[in-house]
Design an enzyme around this catalytic site. Structure first.
Site, PDB file in Angstrom:
ATOM      1  N   TYR A  87       3.976   5.929  10.584  1.00 32.91           N
ATOM      2  CA  TYR A  87       2.923   5.135  10.549  1.00 32.91           C
ATOM      3  C   TYR A  87       4.170   4.302   8.940  1.00 32.91           C
ATOM      4  CZ  TYR A  87      -1.627   2.699   8.948  1.00 32.91           C
ATOM      5  OH  TYR A  87      -2.906   2.256   9.173  1.00 32.91           O
ATOM      6  N   TYR A 141      -9.926   5.250   7.766  1.00 29.25           N
ATOM      7  CA  TYR A 141     -10.214   6.032   8.444  1.00 29.25           C
ATOM      8  C   TYR A 141     -11.239   6.868   8.487  1.00 29.25           C
ATOM      9  CZ  TYR A 141      -5.748   3.379  10.149  1.00 29.25           C
ATOM     10  OH  TYR A 141      -3.804   2.609  10.631  1.00 29.25           O
ATOM     11  N   HIS A 177       0.746  -1.202   0.519  1.00 28.63           N
ATOM     12  CA  HIS A 177       0.171  -0.016   0.222  1.00 28.63           C
ATOM     13  C   HIS A 177       1.127   1.409  -0.011  1.00 28.63           C
ATOM     14  CE1 HIS A 177      -3.714  -1.621   1.530  1.00 28.63           C
ATOM     15  NE2 HIS A 177      -3.706  -2.298   0.839  1.00 28.63           N
ATOM     16  N   LYS A 184       0.926  -0.382  15.193  1.00 30.02           N
ATOM     17  CA  LYS A 184       2.287  -0.700  15.650  1.00 30.02           C
ATOM     18  C   LYS A 184       2.404  -1.862  16.564  1.00 30.02           C
ATOM     19  CE  LYS A 184       3.546   2.743  13.850  1.00 30.02           C
ATOM     20  NZ  LYS A 184       4.217   2.825  12.440  1.00 30.02           N
ATOM     21  N   PRO A 242      -4.621   0.121  18.531  1.00 29.14           N
ATOM     22  CA  PRO A 242      -3.981  -0.558  17.321  1.00 29.14           C
ATOM     23  C   PRO A 242      -4.203   0.468  16.435  1.00 29.14           C
ATOM     24  CG  PRO A 242      -6.845  -1.579  18.356  1.00 29.14           C
ATOM     25  CD  PRO A 242      -6.007  -1.015  19.453  1.00 29.14           C
TER      26      PRO A 242
END
Length: 375
Positions: free
Chosen positions: A369, A186, A57, A281, A277
């Site tokens: 990220y 998200y 991704h 990580k 979550p």
């Protein structure tokens, strides 16, 4: 992972697992791998199936106020990405490598107890296949999770715990449906947070923000799909639905102990730290821990240099606290607060708008990220 890294250095180890091989190879858990985790798996020779089946991704999408905004990872991080590849698939690959090495891997052990780690002769006692076993060793690696025996075996007063309970939980499902989007979504919504993720081209992983005390029986499949469609829905976009094959509710917390070692007992992964979550990580932190620990052990066995082992906690906790902050940042920005008011809502939307309109703010989110190289 630690056992395989040690094997490559010619260091003997014994892996003890309380569950069965069937259980650990099929329990669906995390699935987002940082660039550094992917690079390490490839470097140690267990990345073949990852490269074949993992979903690379180049970004994630943030959704609020009826719009989606894409955070482009490669352009903001010098080409770094994430890969979606289930934790259970990583476990399968590492188990296969361990079995191929011929080194000990014992499943379904019981009554594990650790002792002597404050001196130079640690021992582990456990039951296996009807026999009581005592194992003498140089070091003990407590990679046994939040509820394992290692952390609790450290004498009182040695560790300091830092923790935070969040006033919400995630209702997560695994569905036999193709992902509705090529990347993770998200979503900040007035009804609560939602996340669209995936595990394969045919399996979708989806989450809803709920109360920690939520009763799963009150969430039949139709209600779950309706709520997901409400929180993730946009005009012209369709949520793919299918049979829900797994569902559960997970509370959210942050937890860290310092130091992450006591004598010759070293903690790694969930045994030492938990992150919510939202930042993806947990698995990646565990991998980073054992990478540092294995290097320290290699130096000790090569020439008796204990300096890296002595600094283990200091070195790994820098990354742990950075990840804790990022996970808190993502969590507080995206979840509706039960005790929040209109002021909190305005702050969250202002933060979302800033991340989605400022290249520097987006770059900060992106580099955290995909995984920081310099921590």
């Amino acid at each position: 992972m630690l056992a395989h890294l040690l094997h490559l250095e010619g260091i003997d180890s014994v892996v003890l697992e309380s569950r069965s091989r069937e259980y650990v190879e099929h329990r669906v858990r995390a699935g987002v791998l940082e660039q550094g985790t992917v690079d390490l798996l490839r470097a140690i020779g267990v990345g073949e199936r990852l490269d074949r089946e993992g979903l690379v991704h180049d970004g994630v999408e943030l959704q609020f106020d009826g719009k989606r905004y894409r955070i482009d990872f490669p352009s903001l991080t010098g080409g770094r990405r994430i890969t979606v590849y289930g934790q259970q698939e990583v476990v399968k690959d590492l188990i296969a490598a361990r079995l191929e090495s011929g080194r000990p891997l014992l499943f379904e052990v019981s009554d594990v107890a650790v002792d002597g780690f404050e001196a130079d002769s640690p021992t582990i006692r456990f039951g296996h296949e009807g026999e009581e076993v005592e194992l003498s060793c140089d070091f003990i690696a407590g990679c046994d999770g939040f509820h394992g025996v290692c952390r609790d075996s450290i004498p009182a007063g040695v560790l300091t715990a830092f923790e935070r309970e969040y006033p919400f939980a995630w209702l997560g499902i695994l569905a036999e449906a193709p992902p509705s989007n090529e990347e993770l979504i998200y979503a900040y919504h007035e009804r609560g947070f939602a996340l669209h993720s995936m595990r394969s081209p045919t399996l979708t992983r989806l989450y809803l923000q709920v109360r920690p005390e939520e009763d799963l029986d009150e969430w039949p499949d139709d209600r779950i799909w309706a709520e997901l469609d409400e929180r993730l829905g946009l005009e012209g976009w369709t949520l793919n639905m299918g049979e829900i094959i797994e569902k559960g509710i997970t509370g959210m917390r942050s937890f860290v102990v310092e130091p992450m070692q006591c004598g010759r007992l070293f903690l790694a992964g969930d045994a030492a730290h938990i992150v919510p979550p939202t930042g993806a990580k947990g698995l990646n932190l565990a991998v980073a821990d054992v990478k540092v620990f294995s290097a320290g052990l290699a130096a000790w066995y090569a020439g008796g240099d204990a300096s890296a082992l002595e600094r283990y906690s200091f070195n790994v906790l820098r990354r742990v606290w950075r990840a804790e902050h990022f996970s808190w940042f993502m969590t507080s920005m995206l979840h509706r607060l039960e005790d929040g008011d209109a002021f909190d809502v305005k702050l969250q939307r202002a933060q979302l708008a800033y991340v989605c309109s400022s290249e520097r703010a987006a770059a900060s989110l992106a580099e955290n990220y995909v995984g920081l190289e310099h921590v």
